[in-house]
Design an enzyme around this catalytic site. Sequence first.
Site, PDB file in Angstrom:
ATOM      1  N   ILE A  77       1.104  -1.318  -0.463  1.00 20.75           N
ATOM      2  CA  ILE A  77       0.160   0.111   0.571  1.00 20.75           C
ATOM      3  C   ILE A  77       0.543   0.980   0.109  1.00 20.75           C
ATOM      4  CG2 ILE A  77      -1.938   1.014   1.325  1.00 20.75           C
ATOM      5  CD1 ILE A  77      -2.881  -1.670   0.835  1.00 20.75           C
ATOM      6  N   CYS A  78       0.559   2.360  -1.329  1.00 20.56           N
ATOM      7  CA  CYS A  78       1.728   3.364  -0.683  1.00 20.56           C
ATOM      8  C   CYS A  78       0.873   4.245  -0.091  1.00 20.56           C
ATOM      9  CB  CYS A  78       1.143   3.603  -2.437  1.00 20.56           C
ATOM     10  SG  CYS A  78       2.615   5.679  -2.252  1.00 20.56           S
ATOM     11  N   VAL A  79       2.226   4.654   1.143  1.00 21.30           N
ATOM     12  CA  VAL A  79       1.670   5.096   2.809  1.00 21.30           C
ATOM     13  C   VAL A  79       1.420   6.757   2.547  1.00 21.30           C
ATOM     14  CG1 VAL A  79       4.197   5.808   2.432  1.00 21.30           C
ATOM     15  CG2 VAL A  79       3.079   5.160   4.520  1.00 21.30           C
ATOM     16  N   ALA A  82      -2.065   6.011   1.063  1.00 17.74           N
ATOM     17  CA  ALA A  82      -2.792   5.145   2.223  1.00 17.74           C
ATOM     18  C   ALA A  82      -3.589   7.167   3.545  1.00 17.74           C
ATOM     19  CB  ALA A  82      -2.040   4.365   3.534  1.00 17.74           C
TER      20      ALA A  82
END
EC number: 2.8.1.-
Length: 128
Positions: A77-79, A82
């Site tokens: 998940i792209c931090v 997110a």
Amino acid sequence: MRFALTVTGPAYGTQQASSAWQFAQAVLQEGHELACVFFYREGVLNANQLTAPASDEFDLVRAWQSLHDEQGVALHICVAAALRRGVTDEREAQQLALASHNLQPGFTLSGLGALAEAALTCDRMVQF
């Protein structure tokens, strides 16, 4: 053949994420390797453990988790995406003094480096 997927659509409201999940199933059924799935933009909402679909609806968030648990597929998940959309793990929630965390087990907060690595190490990258 080694595949990686990029998912930019949310778990509910568009067809992107469910099409990606179906494609992932087909890749594995055909004997190919699915190295990882990278969730970006609205796609990070696929990792929100607070979704509660109706009992007669497909639970896509838990389906992604099962893909990780049963097949060992990395779910990145792209931090940055997110955090902008209210999806966080326990460590980030503590660091940012947030009241709670909601990252579904099986998913990992990652940077764009994980996406770049997948692009370099996989034969095919498919975006949904």
